[in-house]
Write a protein that holds these residues in place. Sequence first.
Motif, short mmCIF file in Angstrom:
data_model
loop_
_atom_site.label_atom_id
_atom_site.label_comp_id
_atom_site.label_asym_id
_atom_site.label_seq_id
_atom_site.Cartn_x
_atom_site.Cartn_y
_atom_site.Cartn_z
N GLN A 84 0.85 -1.19 0.00
CA GLN A 84 0.00 0.00 0.00
C GLN A 84 0.89 1.25 0.00
O GLN A 84 1.83 1.33 0.78
N ASP A 85 0.57 2.19 -0.90
CA ASP A 85 1.38 3.41 -0.97
C ASP A 85 0.53 4.67 -0.89
O ASP A 85 1.01 5.77 -1.20
N GLY A 86 -0.72 4.55 -0.45
CA GLY A 86 -1.61 5.70 -0.37
C GLY A 86 -2.39 5.94 -1.63
O GLY A 86 -3.46 6.57 -1.61
N GLU A 87 -1.87 5.44 -2.75
CA GLU A 87 -2.55 5.56 -4.03
C GLU A 87 -2.97 4.20 -4.58
O GLU A 87 -4.05 4.06 -5.16
N ARG A 88 -2.14 3.20 -4.35
CA ARG A 88 -2.40 1.86 -4.86
C ARG A 88 -2.47 0.86 -3.71
O ARG A 88 -1.77 0.99 -2.71
N THR A 89 -3.31 -0.16 -3.91
CA THR A 89 -3.37 -1.31 -3.01
C THR A 89 -3.09 -2.53 -3.87
O THR A 89 -3.91 -2.91 -4.71
N VAL A 90 -1.91 -3.14 -3.67
CA VAL A 90 -1.40 -4.14 -4.59
C VAL A 90 -1.26 -5.48 -3.88
O VAL A 90 -0.67 -5.55 -2.79
N LEU A 91 -1.76 -6.54 -4.49
CA LEU A 91 -1.53 -7.89 -4.02
C LEU A 91 -0.55 -8.58 -4.94
O LEU A 91 -0.68 -8.51 -6.17
N PHE A 92 0.42 -9.27 -4.35
CA PHE A 92 1.28 -10.17 -5.10
C PHE A 92 0.78 -11.58 -4.84
O PHE A 92 0.98 -12.14 -3.77
N ASP A 93 0.08 -12.14 -5.84
CA ASP A 93 -0.61 -13.42 -5.78
C ASP A 93 -1.93 -13.29 -4.99
O ASP A 93 -2.16 -12.29 -4.30
N VAL A 94 -2.78 -14.30 -5.12
CA VAL A 94 -4.12 -14.21 -4.54
C VAL A 94 -4.50 -15.44 -3.73
O VAL A 94 -5.66 -15.63 -3.39
N GLY A 95 -3.53 -16.30 -3.41
CA GLY A 95 -3.83 -17.45 -2.58
C GLY A 95 -4.59 -18.54 -3.31
O GLY A 95 -4.74 -18.53 -4.53
N SER A 96 -5.08 -19.49 -2.53
CA SER A 96 -5.64 -20.73 -3.06
C SER A 96 -7.13 -20.69 -3.36
O SER A 96 -7.63 -21.55 -4.08
N GLY A 97 -7.85 -19.75 -2.74
CA GLY A 97 -9.31 -19.85 -2.81
C GLY A 97 -9.79 -21.09 -2.07
O GLY A 97 -9.05 -21.69 -1.29
N SER A 98 -11.01 -21.48 -2.34
CA SER A 98 -11.60 -22.60 -1.61
C SER A 98 -11.42 -23.94 -2.31
O SER A 98 -11.85 -24.97 -1.78
N GLY A 99 -10.77 -23.95 -3.49
CA GLY A 99 -10.77 -25.16 -4.28
C GLY A 99 -9.52 -26.01 -4.23
O GLY A 99 -9.45 -27.02 -4.92
N PHE A 100 -8.52 -25.63 -3.42
CA PHE A 100 -7.27 -26.38 -3.44
C PHE A 100 -7.07 -27.23 -2.20
O PHE A 100 -6.97 -28.45 -2.28
N MET A 101 -7.00 -26.61 -1.03
CA MET A 101 -6.83 -27.33 0.23
C MET A 101 -7.67 -26.67 1.31
O MET A 101 -7.73 -25.44 1.36
N PRO A 102 -8.27 -27.45 2.20
CA PRO A 102 -9.09 -26.85 3.25
C PRO A 102 -8.29 -26.06 4.27
O PRO A 102 -8.85 -25.24 5.00
N SER A 103 -6.98 -26.27 4.32
CA SER A 103 -6.14 -25.53 5.27
C SER A 103 -5.72 -24.17 4.73
O SER A 103 -5.10 -23.39 5.45
N ALA A 104 -6.04 -23.89 3.47
CA ALA A 104 -5.66 -22.62 2.85
C ALA A 104 -6.91 -21.94 2.31
O ALA A 104 -8.01 -22.48 2.37
N GLY A 105 -6.73 -20.74 1.77
CA GLY A 105 -7.85 -20.01 1.19
C GLY A 105 -8.42 -18.93 2.10
O GLY A 105 -9.57 -18.52 1.95
#
Length: 304
Positions: A84-105
Amino acid sequence: MATRREILAGLGAFALAGLPRYGHAANAVTLGSRTVTSVSDGNLVLPGDFAFADLPQDELAPILAEYGVSRDQIEPPCNVTLLQDGERTVLFDVGSGSGFMPSAGALVDSLDALGVAPEDVTHVIFTHAHPDHLWGLLDDFDDPVFTDAAYMIGQAEWDYWTDPNTVSTIGEARASFAVGAARRLEAIADQVEFIQPGQEVLPGVAAVESFGHTPGHLSFEVRDGGEALLIGGDAIGNHHVAFARPDWASGSDQDAELGAKSRMMLLDKLASEQIPLLGFHLPGGGLGRVERKDSAYQFVMEEM
């Protein structure tokens, strides 16, 4: 001993025994006007053979003992980077969601705890397109989660995962990775910008070539004046073997030889220049420094 193909094919079933997913913001560092925060997507649950089966067991054992790592099962954390830089909110990657492993997402819940809603995200930059980095792109209804974001991915990475031949050449065990990646990338085809190693993708954010884990894997150096931090993705995949024996092949790398070359290059750079690292699967939120140890390296976690 199980083959690599059998291990990969069984990951889904193995993960069902995992812990429920959890979420938290683990750590943050300020670089000039920017704040970089490690945000948890939960963790993976993997059989030890996935990472260790092909390594020299007599040399591996003392490394695992030193770091208190089980040979039978590993549970690497998943640390998504928020800038976050006050102008942009940036994610590097977005994780697993609900479809990969129940321990992630758990990414959306973790962002909510920080007061960040999915629609607040202005940019998503992908290190690579493996499930635990990409599959959180779509929700359970196959709609984009980050509705107002612009997307960036390496041209080589995009070309590989959207090539219809990849599903038949990647190997049976990873075929589902290819199918899942192609479907999700297709959903953002009209919103994506392709980037190259060495390119400044946003002000103060430069792409760093780290091919090997996947054909087009990129890391990213965030710099503000004299301060810098490297977002490593999976180029340095754990805090034990990857540091103690970076020259060893990693079972998670699609090109083991190139992956080792990239890993050694990054470790040398980080240790020489004393640039902090945020690694996707490193402990303590993934934030720390690389120090030389004997003829190799060690990861030193930092509370920042």
